[in-house]
Scaffold this active site. Sequence first.
Site, PDB file in Angstrom:
ATOM      1  N   ILE A 173      12.576  -0.399   6.056  1.00  0.00           N
ATOM      2  CA  ILE A 173      12.436  -1.602   6.884  1.00  0.00           C
ATOM      3  C   ILE A 173      11.511  -1.371   8.072  1.00  0.00           C
ATOM      4  CG2 ILE A 173      14.341  -1.239   8.510  1.00  0.00           C
ATOM      5  CD1 ILE A 173      13.848  -4.495   6.632  1.00  0.00           C
ATOM      6  N   HIS A 192       8.603  -0.606   7.922  1.00  0.00           N
ATOM      7  CA  HIS A 192       7.318  -1.234   7.581  1.00  0.00           C
ATOM      8  C   HIS A 192       7.476  -2.727   7.859  1.00  0.00           C
ATOM      9  CE1 HIS A 192       5.632   2.395   5.652  1.00  0.00           C
ATOM     10  NE2 HIS A 192       6.918   2.682   5.544  1.00  0.00           N
ATOM     11  N   HIS A 211      -2.479  -4.625   0.572  1.00  0.00           N
ATOM     12  CA  HIS A 211      -2.949  -3.691   1.597  1.00  0.00           C
ATOM     13  C   HIS A 211      -1.772  -2.995   2.274  1.00  0.00           C
ATOM     14  CE1 HIS A 211      -4.848  -1.987   5.096  1.00  0.00           C
ATOM     15  NE2 HIS A 211      -4.123  -2.758   5.878  1.00  0.00           N
ATOM     16  N   ARG A 260       5.078   6.870   1.714  1.00  0.00           N
ATOM     17  CA  ARG A 260       6.351   7.108   1.051  1.00  0.00           C
ATOM     18  C   ARG A 260       6.241   7.777  -0.312  1.00  0.00           C
ATOM     19  NH1 ARG A 260       9.186   7.134   5.615  1.00  0.00           N
ATOM     20  NH2 ARG A 260       8.946   5.169   6.754  1.00  0.00           N
TER      21      ARG A 260
END
EC number: 2.1.1.148
Lengths: 301, 301, 301, 301
Positions: free
Chosen positions: C111, C113, C214, C223
């Site tokens: 989260i 991100h 993107h 990740r």
Amino acid sequence: MTLTPEQLEDIQASRANPQATLRAVAPGMEKHLYEAREVLDHGFVRVIDYMGDDSAIVQAARVSYGAGTKHVSNDEGLIRYLMRHWHSTPFEMCELKLHVKLPVFVARQWIRHRTANVNEYSARYSILDREFYIPQPEQLAAQSTVNNQGRGETLQGAEAERVLRLLKDDAGRAYDHYEEMLSQDGQQGLARELARMNLPANVYTQWYWKVDLHNLFHFLRLRADSHAQYEIRVYADAICEMVKDWVPAAYSAFEDYRMGGVNLSAKGVEVLKRKLAGEDVTQESSGMSKGEWRELMAAFE
Amino acid sequence: MTLTPEQLEDIQASRANPQATLRAVAPGMEKHLYEAREVLDHGFVRVIDYMGDDSAIVQAARVSYGAGTKHVSNDEGLIRYLMRHWHSTPFEMCELKLHVKLPVFVARQWIRHRTANVNEYSARYSILDREFYIPQPEQLAAQSTVNNQGRGETLQGAEAERVLRLLKDDAGRAYDHYEEMLSQDGQQGLARELARMNLPANVYTQWYWKVDLHNLFHFLRLRADSHAQYEIRVYADAICEMVKDWVPAAYSAFEDYRMGGVNLSAKGVEVLKRKLAGEDVTQESSGMSKGEWRELMAAFE
Amino acid sequence: MTLTPEQLEDIQASRANPQATLRAVAPGMEKHLYEAREVLDHGFVRVIDYMGDDSAIVQAARVSYGAGTKHVSNDEGLIRYLMRHWHSTPFEMCELKLHVKLPVFVARQWIRHRTANVNEYSARYSILDREFYIPQPEQLAAQSTVNNQGRGETLQGAEAERVLRLLKDDAGRAYDHYEEMLSQDGQQGLARELARMNLPANVYTQWYWKVDLHNLFHFLRLRADSHAQYEIRVYADAICEMVKDWVPAAYSAFEDYRMGGVNLSAKGVEVLKRKLAGEDVTQESSGMSKGEWRELMAAFE
Amino acid sequence: MTLTPEQLEDIQASRANPQATLRAVAPGMEKHLYEAREVLDHGFVRVIDYMGDDSAIVQAARVSYGAGTKHVSNDEGLIRYLMRHWHSTPFEMCELKLHVKLPVFVARQWIRHRTANVNEYSARYSILDREFYIPQPEQLAAQSTVNNQGRGETLQGAEAERVLRLLKDDAGRAYDHYEEMLSQDGQQGLARELARMNLPANVYTQWYWKVDLHNLFHFLRLRADSHAQYEIRVYADAICEMVKDWVPAAYSAFEDYRMGGVNLSAKGVEVLKRKLAGEDVTQESSGMSKGEWRELMAAFE
């Protein structure tokens, strides 16, 4: 000089009145506060406010990494580590607020950086000033023949003169007609939100622009780059000078890892490994396109 | 008390050392700086830094609206006008940085507000403390029978005692086992990034959280609302007290237009018009669903 | 298997019913639609919807660059050019919507991100299932002795058994007590928003997550990286397999320039230039810290 | 007609070729796909792609609220509930991609909505077309005398003619000079990135614009509002027609709760309560400023 007497008076008043604060203070930035740094023919950048300093970056990192950061001996080393490993959130803990005066065509590039706060002068509410960017002769460049978005040689002689005259005359005439349309003298006067459409893209606008340091570095990396258009690069360069005085350790890491750095592709790494092992690699044997090869060679020649 | 002696010493040192700045200073906020305001049983909120004040909002608005704002007689009136008409960008010109200690299940709600900067304590790098949120008896509420996401009456007697005991015992045992798994005493010791998965959602974490005033108001509107979960509402309430001292005019407009305001639908407006005209409107004749009608009546009874 | 019979039936129904559309269709992605790809012991990732394909990236770039892109001979070359020069906006023109089931401690990393849309299962409204992540024996690793946020060797024998038993027992007991507190059998039953705090961070949650290409690449770069925690990396790896089938040209450029690429600092470029010129550079003569030197050597050995 | 023969051919080809997909399909939106809806004199809006439909909103909400949503009888009721309670994340699960051709001064307002993806035609790379927005006579309005950012009566007679002539002549001349400066016929030719600065703000540009439904609604609420400038409102109106066909239930809730709704302040609620109780409230006895009072009365007269 681009500032009005009222603005200069305002700056002097603001600078004459230091107050006590318990917040982090960056002495290098205090000297810039409110002072307008001139850019282009009528533009400027000036710092209105800032939050944090190099220590604020370190402080935030130490919240995240706790005891895990203890082995990094000093603040500068930690900041370099964060920059190298793209740990961007500690840099977001610093914030900068600028007042910028700039031509509209520059503003249109600038605003594409979305992670920032902006209050722009509104030509719906108010009348724009008669100020247009007219390039210096040495900036009047021809279209580049090799780069679709770049400049080539400087225009000379009659061509240069003609271009300058056209830019000046068209801007002046457009502004005269803007005023004429707005005028309520013996007529109703066109709405400001419509009249503004007559003004060319070199008219100056201004805004407050607020951004965190991480996103500012991203902006500077793209806009202080040699491929950026000259007219935005001079703003980025001016901001770089301020940031350098504000957060010297972060700025130094930024210069080393971002501005002066190079991104290699997997293919690029492979080519360099082969070259380091003594192999004579050519574009053909590299597996790279001509463009990629040219850029790689340019970085290491 | 939730702060360690080291933290308290740190706060005192920070507060003992005012420095001169040319930036906008908000005296009402200076008094909050670094001071931890306790929330829940082990949590706190404290201001680490701020940018701007009520005048900074006005200043940014005047850049946008230029001469167009002159007719608004004073700063407070202009701020109310901006808030009423959802002119949000001037409020974005103020920024707040908080240090918050909070249970993980509260942090999980909080982080959903995406327009903010965060540095959270990392349990991959460091070991979490043995601190868990255990509700006060008066907060131990039953599931609401009318609201799927709400609380009903307070639990009583044996049930309340059993719940408290379970929460305490499970948290304590989970932490004992966390430490046992991490221990390198006579064994290798499990990686921190794995061991943390044993800890329940009432364990405390902490972070630096930085946000602009517009987005902070959005957060406060949702989280200081009576429908918000009590455990996040107390944080929002604590922040409200700070914001009130920081930007009193903006906070007052926020209270009037957001916290105390009501959003009417077109149907709601129609119902009120009919009622104002003396008509006796019922849910059936309103065209509204039962839920909408109930909410409308609740706002105007 | 992690899906319920109802969910499987639902998937089959969705997949049995193709419809006609005029939109861009990516055949490679159609085969993934709705199918759950299992991750960890109870988790999954499945594609719910997508927008665009490789051609959509090219199409958007050609809007921006107009005639300027004509000289790039083909779509794949243009996509590589865009990736190499960090022209990120054309990649933002593709969008992916996933349904993910994942442990809470993984969700907490994910989260962070922020540029994505999320609808997560709410434990205020509904009751969580009795499902916990319990690592496979080969994933039960000791704390790394060289990396503060990493794993070292796999735990062995009695220690491994003890850890597994603690994780299982604590999760099971926490869930028993969660149910016991919620129960309205002969008691009021604790509010769901409170009872959930007893559950450990390895309990599974689920969400819909929607992101543009993107920002997805940015997520995957961090990740799917070897330094990411294993439990989130397996999700990133699963998503990589889907993206590869969806936008093969963009994924190939991403692999070359991002996943397999290396960022060199100005100092790093200098060292490589000196080495290419035949000089024998050491850490001491490089001007680099030990950490930087070690990382540079690792990339080129 | 604003589309070139090539563009029309392209649209026909795209529309002639339906493909099978397993994704959610919105029949109401398929009929809009690629078709250019004309706006202003040379502008258009056309749908390039979309993701999701009304069911996708419901589906995402049911992930969040699980069993908690079961009591809402139908999809439309749930969508209305979500809109009424500002549960915005399910609306973010739908996405729209538009191709828009619009005057630069409209683009400058539009781009202020930051949560969107944009690829704009670049006048650094390519040459802009000779197309300028010239208002219809009935849109040539005088400056409002009561609203600093609004329009008053329509200009008449000689004044209207003069304005139209100035706008046309200046635009035409600016474009002639733009071409003259760019020309490489017998001269070097000015760089495109410089020549563009001569063009006025009514020149047309174009972009791909991609946005989620929640943020699109926010855009439409501000830009389809009667206070928005006419030249952006016509774009918003055109988009509203498309959205209505795409997600009819969500659009209907949007119309009721946002477009047709009213935000009352705490003071406004108080005034209405007093009036409903039969009291004769005046501005003086309301505690409201004149502006607030006028706006409240306008909403309920």
